[in-house]
Design a protein around this motif. Structure first.
Motif, PDB file in Angstrom:
ATOM      1  N   GLY A 112       0.842  -1.186   0.000  1.00  0.00           N
ATOM      2  CA  GLY A 112       0.000   0.000   0.000  1.00  0.00           C
ATOM      3  C   GLY A 112       0.877   1.234   0.000  1.00  0.00           C
ATOM      4  N   THR A 113       0.332   2.344  -0.440  1.00  0.00           N
ATOM      5  CA  THR A 113       1.129   3.576  -0.509  1.00  0.00           C
ATOM      6  C   THR A 113       1.536   4.054   0.880  1.00  0.00           C
ATOM      7  OG1 THR A 113      -0.137   4.179  -2.486  1.00  0.00           O
ATOM      8  CG2 THR A 113       1.207   5.895  -1.480  1.00  0.00           C
ATOM      9  N   HIS A 114       0.627   3.977   1.837  1.00  0.00           N
ATOM     10  CA  HIS A 114       0.894   4.449   3.195  1.00  0.00           C
ATOM     11  C   HIS A 114       0.591   3.338   4.202  1.00  0.00           C
ATOM     12  CE1 HIS A 114       0.736   8.210   1.048  1.00  0.00           C
ATOM     13  NE2 HIS A 114      -0.567   8.090   0.826  1.00  0.00           N
ATOM     14  N   GLU A 163       5.870  -0.912  -3.788  1.00  0.00           N
ATOM     15  CA  GLU A 163       5.454  -0.824  -5.190  1.00  0.00           C
ATOM     16  C   GLU A 163       6.445  -0.085  -6.079  1.00  0.00           C
ATOM     17  OE1 GLU A 163       3.719   2.957  -3.303  1.00  0.00           O
ATOM     18  OE2 GLU A 163       4.223   0.908  -2.695  1.00  0.00           O
ATOM     19  N   TYR A 164       7.384   0.673  -5.497  1.00  0.00           N
ATOM     20  CA  TYR A 164       8.256   1.530  -6.310  1.00  0.00           C
ATOM     21  C   TYR A 164       9.002   0.717  -7.364  1.00  0.00           C
ATOM     22  CZ  TYR A 164      11.734   4.937  -7.697  1.00  0.00           C
ATOM     23  OH  TYR A 164      12.528   5.775  -8.438  1.00  0.00           O
ATOM     24  N   VAL A 165       9.069   1.244  -8.562  1.00  0.00           N
ATOM     25  CA  VAL A 165       9.626   0.583  -9.756  1.00  0.00           C
ATOM     26  C   VAL A 165       9.083  -0.836  -9.932  1.00  0.00           C
ATOM     27  CG1 VAL A 165      11.689   2.020  -9.870  1.00  0.00           C
ATOM     28  CG2 VAL A 165      11.818  -0.128  -8.620  1.00  0.00           C
ATOM     29  N   ASP A 166       7.832  -1.044  -9.508  1.00  0.00           N
ATOM     30  CA  ASP A 166       7.166  -2.348  -9.635  1.00  0.00           C
ATOM     31  C   ASP A 166       7.907  -3.457  -8.882  1.00  0.00           C
ATOM     32  OD1 ASP A 166       4.910  -1.646 -11.190  1.00  0.00           O
ATOM     33  OD2 ASP A 166       6.143  -1.595 -13.001  1.00  0.00           O
ATOM     34  N   SER A 167       8.580  -3.094  -7.802  1.00  0.00           N
ATOM     35  CA  SER A 167       9.365  -4.088  -7.053  1.00  0.00           C
ATOM     36  C   SER A 167       8.524  -5.288  -6.645  1.00  0.00           C
ATOM     37  CB  SER A 167       9.958  -3.441  -5.798  1.00  0.00           C
ATOM     38  OG  SER A 167      10.942  -2.502  -6.132  1.00  0.00           O
ATOM     39  N   PHE A 168       7.291  -5.039  -6.181  1.00  0.00           N
ATOM     40  CA  PHE A 168       6.484  -6.132  -5.645  1.00  0.00           C
ATOM     41  C   PHE A 168       6.034  -7.140  -6.706  1.00  0.00           C
ATOM     42  CE2 PHE A 168       2.403  -3.224  -5.326  1.00  0.00           C
ATOM     43  CZ  PHE A 168       2.448  -3.001  -6.693  1.00  0.00           C
ATOM     44  N   LEU A 169       6.233  -6.815  -7.971  1.00  0.00           N
ATOM     45  CA  LEU A 169       5.865  -7.768  -9.023  1.00  0.00           C
ATOM     46  C   LEU A 169       6.855  -8.927  -9.125  1.00  0.00           C
ATOM     47  CD1 LEU A 169       4.566  -5.430 -11.890  1.00  0.00           C
ATOM     48  CD2 LEU A 169       3.313  -6.462  -9.978  1.00  0.00           C
ATOM     49  N   HIS A 170       7.957  -8.838  -8.387  1.00  0.00           N
ATOM     50  CA  HIS A 170       8.935  -9.937  -8.354  1.00  0.00           C
ATOM     51  C   HIS A 170       8.621 -10.961  -7.255  1.00  0.00           C
ATOM     52  CE1 HIS A 170      11.666  -8.057 -11.221  1.00  0.00           C
ATOM     53  NE2 HIS A 170      11.557  -6.920 -10.536  1.00  0.00           N
ATOM     54  N   PHE A 171       7.668 -10.649  -6.373  1.00  0.00           N
ATOM     55  CA  PHE A 171       7.440 -11.475  -5.195  1.00  0.00           C
ATOM     56  C   PHE A 171       6.467 -12.622  -5.489  1.00  0.00           C
ATOM     57  CE2 PHE A 171       8.177  -7.276  -2.724  1.00  0.00           C
ATOM     58  CZ  PHE A 171       9.523  -7.310  -3.070  1.00  0.00           C
ATOM     59  N   HIS A 172       6.384 -13.543  -4.542  1.00  0.00           N
ATOM     60  CA  HIS A 172       5.528 -14.723  -4.684  1.00  0.00           C
ATOM     61  C   HIS A 172       4.615 -14.823  -3.461  1.00  0.00           C
ATOM     62  CE1 HIS A 172       7.758 -16.219  -8.196  1.00  0.00           C
ATOM     63  NE2 HIS A 172       8.797 -15.644  -7.603  1.00  0.00           N
ATOM     64  N   PRO A 173       3.632 -13.916  -3.378  1.00  0.00           N
ATOM     65  CA  PRO A 173       2.764 -13.858  -2.189  1.00  0.00           C
ATOM     66  C   PRO A 173       1.742 -14.987  -2.150  1.00  0.00           C
ATOM     67  CG  PRO A 173       1.998 -12.294  -3.831  1.00  0.00           C
ATOM     68  CD  PRO A 173       3.274 -12.885  -4.368  1.00  0.00           C
ATOM     69  N   ASP A 193      -3.361   6.267 -12.509  1.00  0.00           N
ATOM     70  CA  ASP A 193      -3.885   5.122 -13.248  1.00  0.00           C
ATOM     71  C   ASP A 193      -2.834   4.029 -13.411  1.00  0.00           C
ATOM     72  OD1 ASP A 193      -6.119   3.937 -14.721  1.00  0.00           O
ATOM     73  OD2 ASP A 193      -4.851   4.179 -16.485  1.00  0.00           O
ATOM     74  N   ASN A 194      -1.600   4.424 -13.675  1.00  0.00           N
ATOM     75  CA  ASN A 194      -0.520   3.436 -13.802  1.00  0.00           C
ATOM     76  C   ASN A 194      -0.237   2.742 -12.471  1.00  0.00           C
ATOM     77  OD1 ASN A 194      -0.116   3.860 -16.538  1.00  0.00           O
ATOM     78  ND2 ASN A 194       1.438   5.433 -16.226  1.00  0.00           N
ATOM     79  N   ILE A 195      -0.373   3.479 -11.372  1.00  0.00           N
ATOM     80  CA  ILE A 195      -0.187   2.876 -10.048  1.00  0.00           C
ATOM     81  C   ILE A 195      -1.257   1.819  -9.805  1.00  0.00           C
ATOM     82  CG2 ILE A 195      -0.124   3.319  -7.561  1.00  0.00           C
ATOM     83  CD1 ILE A 195       0.820   6.172  -8.224  1.00  0.00           C
ATOM     84  N   LYS A 196      -2.506   2.139 -10.130  1.00  0.00           N
ATOM     85  CA  LYS A 196      -3.600   1.178  -9.959  1.00  0.00           C
ATOM     86  C   LYS A 196      -3.361  -0.076 -10.800  1.00  0.00           C
ATOM     87  CE  LYS A 196      -7.314   4.535  -9.062  1.00  0.00           C
ATOM     88  NZ  LYS A 196      -8.609   5.038  -9.583  1.00  0.00           N
ATOM     89  N   LYS A 197      -2.898   0.106 -12.024  1.00  0.00           N
ATOM     90  CA  LYS A 197      -2.632  -1.037 -12.899  1.00  0.00           C
ATOM     91  C   LYS A 197      -1.537  -1.928 -12.309  1.00  0.00           C
ATOM     92  CE  LYS A 197      -3.984   1.215 -17.232  1.00  0.00           C
ATOM     93  NZ  LYS A 197      -3.490   1.829 -18.503  1.00  0.00           N
ATOM     94  N   SER A 198      -0.530  -1.301 -11.719  1.00  0.00           N
ATOM     95  CA  SER A 198       0.554  -2.068 -11.106  1.00  0.00           C
ATOM     96  C   SER A 198       0.049  -2.884  -9.923  1.00  0.00           C
ATOM     97  CB  SER A 198       1.669  -1.119 -10.660  1.00  0.00           C
ATOM     98  OG  SER A 198       2.754  -1.832 -10.117  1.00  0.00           O
ATOM     99  N   PHE A 199      -0.785  -2.264  -9.076  1.00  0.00           N
ATOM    100  CA  PHE A 199      -1.346  -2.994  -7.937  1.00  0.00           C
ATOM    101  C   PHE A 199      -2.240  -4.142  -8.406  1.00  0.00           C
ATOM    102  CE2 PHE A 199       0.093   0.406  -5.171  1.00  0.00           C
ATOM    103  CZ  PHE A 199       0.281  -0.234  -3.960  1.00  0.00           C
ATOM    104  N   LYS A 201      -1.834  -5.923 -11.182  1.00  0.00           N
ATOM    105  CA  LYS A 201      -0.909  -6.992 -11.594  1.00  0.00           C
ATOM    106  C   LYS A 201      -0.380  -7.733 -10.374  1.00  0.00           C
ATOM    107  CE  LYS A 201       0.801  -4.645 -15.762  1.00  0.00           C
ATOM    108  NZ  LYS A 201       1.992  -3.981 -16.374  1.00  0.00           N
ATOM    109  N   TYR A 202      -0.087  -6.985  -9.357  1.00  0.00           N
ATOM    110  CA  TYR A 202       0.436  -7.547  -8.105  1.00  0.00           C
ATOM    111  C   TYR A 202      -0.577  -8.485  -7.467  1.00  0.00           C
ATOM    112  CZ  TYR A 202       1.676  -7.110  -3.067  1.00  0.00           C
ATOM    113  OH  TYR A 202       1.958  -7.327  -1.738  1.00  0.00           O
ATOM    114  N   VAL A 203      -1.827  -8.058  -7.351  1.00  0.00           N
ATOM    115  CA  VAL A 203      -2.872  -8.904  -6.770  1.00  0.00           C
ATOM    116  C   VAL A 203      -3.012 -10.201  -7.562  1.00  0.00           C
ATOM    117  CG1 VAL A 203      -5.370  -9.101  -6.385  1.00  0.00           C
ATOM    118  CG2 VAL A 203      -4.150  -7.029  -5.699  1.00  0.00           C
ATOM    119  N   ASN A 204      -2.865 -10.109  -8.871  1.00  0.00           N
ATOM    120  CA  ASN A 204      -3.026 -11.301  -9.704  1.00  0.00           C
ATOM    121  C   ASN A 204      -1.823 -12.242  -9.676  1.00  0.00           C
ATOM    122  OD1 ASN A 204      -5.694 -11.478 -11.342  1.00  0.00           O
ATOM    123  ND2 ASN A 204      -5.204  -9.294 -11.257  1.00  0.00           N
ATOM    124  N   LEU A 205      -0.813 -11.900  -8.877  1.00  0.00           N
ATOM    125  CA  LEU A 205       0.263 -12.859  -8.585  1.00  0.00           C
ATOM    126  C   LEU A 205      -0.193 -13.903  -7.572  1.00  0.00           C
ATOM    127  CD1 LEU A 205       3.336 -10.451  -8.197  1.00  0.00           C
ATOM    128  CD2 LEU A 205       2.759 -11.853 -10.185  1.00  0.00           C
TER     129      LEU A 205
END
Length: 454
Positions: A112-114, A163-173, A193-199, A201-205
């Protein structure tokens, strides 16, 4: 998978890298590292048998099997040049943390952002109270584990997920908390909008048997689960949710108490021992995730009520000449708003906010919002902008922020060094005033210096 491997960390003293290095060593690796200067963190790592050298040491690359570096370490760094020259296996920090996350049965990612660090700390306290022996990786200091990392079993990895630089897209939650989504890191994402799209993608991991815990009061998180087929648990105050806080009260210390309702039935009462209305949300998120794994709600209640905060989150450091001194990591207008609310809950005379903006790009993107919220402190001292990874190509300056604040509050000045800020505070603040340093850079050194001199 790391047994007998030699792994070298460039920038090992970072709050995240140091924790990853500890976890890597616990998985059987021999760990070395380099950093610019010696710190309390690097001293702690050396005591744990990690070999560290200070400055640039490309000769350390030769014997390493794997090199790990942070995004802040540029390609022209001597050790990265040597890594490429010797064709060594290498990973950016988030990529490597993703590899580590595969080693755990349950990977609980708090994002989350905060509120990430606070919520990670709260979840950790619940799992520690339940004696589940989690491994913990958090981007702040949690006193209950004497640092930012705890080595536990491979059953649970509780980790802060950025989330910065899509870091969390590398994880395996296997489970995810999303506290909220806001417009931050626009130097990378460009827009909300790009931030929402990234989150999304992250949820769909998450696997189909995974768990998403989301804030139903946060408008930007409403559609974050699009495409995800697994379990969703919601929490909130104002909106209908699985876990909802009701009958909220606050005491003279600014600590909130509230009843927790689960699916419209009274579940328990929580009395927090930290300041801030926003921490009702953080504690609901931690409770919702923890209750999925821990049946006994009394254990979760004890864990949340034992939590007294992580370092640099509205942290009370002591007094200076009778004035209360706090420090807060807030570096986005939304975060500063919650810091301001906490300040106003503490009984004091005049408050003095010492603000150091974090990066030129964030200063430019949020100039108006920074000015609007900072102007609500009684007195504002602007410190030099902390550039972090940037050079000032953004046509922004501290004076521009001062001018914007001055439109609403004349009690604002810019001082160009920490020494001059210290001198100003010493000559200005009085007994029962409140001084708070605000920002993600080294501005906290001012608060630390004040309390040491008391």
């Amino acid at each position: 998978m790391f047994t007998n491997k030699k792994i070298h960390f460039i920038g090992i003293g970072g709050i995240s890298m140091s924790g990853i290095a500890e976890i890597t060593k616990s998985l059987g690796a021999t760990v070395s590292g380099s950093d610019i200067t010696e710190t309390e963190i690097t001293k702690s790592l050396e005591k744990k048998e990690m070999f560290i050298k200070y400055g640039h040491h490309p000769e350390m690359i030769k014997d390493a099997d794997i090199i790990v570096y942070t995004a802040a370490i540029h390609e022209d760094d001597p050790e990265r040049i040597e890594t490429k020259k010797l064709n060594k296996e290498n990973y950016e920090r988030a990529e490597f943390l993703g590899i580590i996350s595969k080693q755990y049965k349950n990977c609980l990612c708090i994002s989350g952002t905060h509120g990430k660090s606070t919520t990670t700390g709260m979840v950790s306290m619940c799992f520690l109270e339940a004696k589940l022996n989690p491994t913990i990786q958090i981007g702040a200091i949690l006193s209950e584990i004497n640092g930012n990392t705890k080595i536990g079993s491979k059953d649970y990895l509780i980790m802060e997920s950025c989330e910065y630089v899509d870091s969390f897209l590398h994880f395996h939650p296997t489970s995810i908390i999303i506290t909220n989504i806001d417009d931050d890191h626009l130097d990378y994402f460009k827009n909300l909008d790009n931030i929402k799209k990234s989150f999304n993608k992250y949820v769909n991991l998450l696997p189909n048997n995974g768990l998403l815990v989301k804030n139903n009061d946060d408008a930007n998180s409403l559609d974050v689960e699009a495409g995800y087929q697994g379990k969703i648990i919601t929490y909130g105050i104002d909106s209908a949710a699985d876990y909802q806080a009701k009958n909220i009260t606050v005491n003279e210390l600014g600590h909130y108490s509230f009843d927790v309702y689960y699916q419209n039935k009274m579940l328990t009462n929580i009395s927090l021992n930290i300041n801030g209305y926003h921490n009702i949300y953080n504690s609901l998120a931690a409770l919702a995730l923890s209750h999925y794994y821990i049946d006994d709600i009394t254990i979760i209640k004890k864990g949340l009520e034992k939590y007294h905060g992580v370092g640099r989150r509205f942290e009370y450091l002591g007094k200076f000449n009778g004035a209360y001194v706090y420090d807060d990591y807030a570096h986005h207008p939304t975060e500063i708003k919650t810091t301001l609310e906490s300040v106003k809950k503490v009984a004091h005379n005049q408050d003095y906010c010492i603000f150091q903006s974090h990066t030129y790009s964030r200063t430019k993107e949020h100039l108006e919002d920074f000015a609007n919220i900072l102007s609500q402190f009684d007195n504002v001292i602007i410190a030099p902008i902390y550039p972090a990874r940037e050079i000032n190509t953004f046509n922004i300056s501290e004076e521009m922020l001062v001018d914007k604040i001055k439109e609403k509050n004349p009690n604002v000045i810019y001082l160009d060094s920490f020494d001059s800020i210290l001198e100003y505070i010493k000559n200005t603040v009085k007994e029962k005033d409140l001084v708070i340093t605000v920002g993600a850079g080294p501005v906290n050194k001012i608060a630390q210096s004040l309390t040491k001199q008391n």
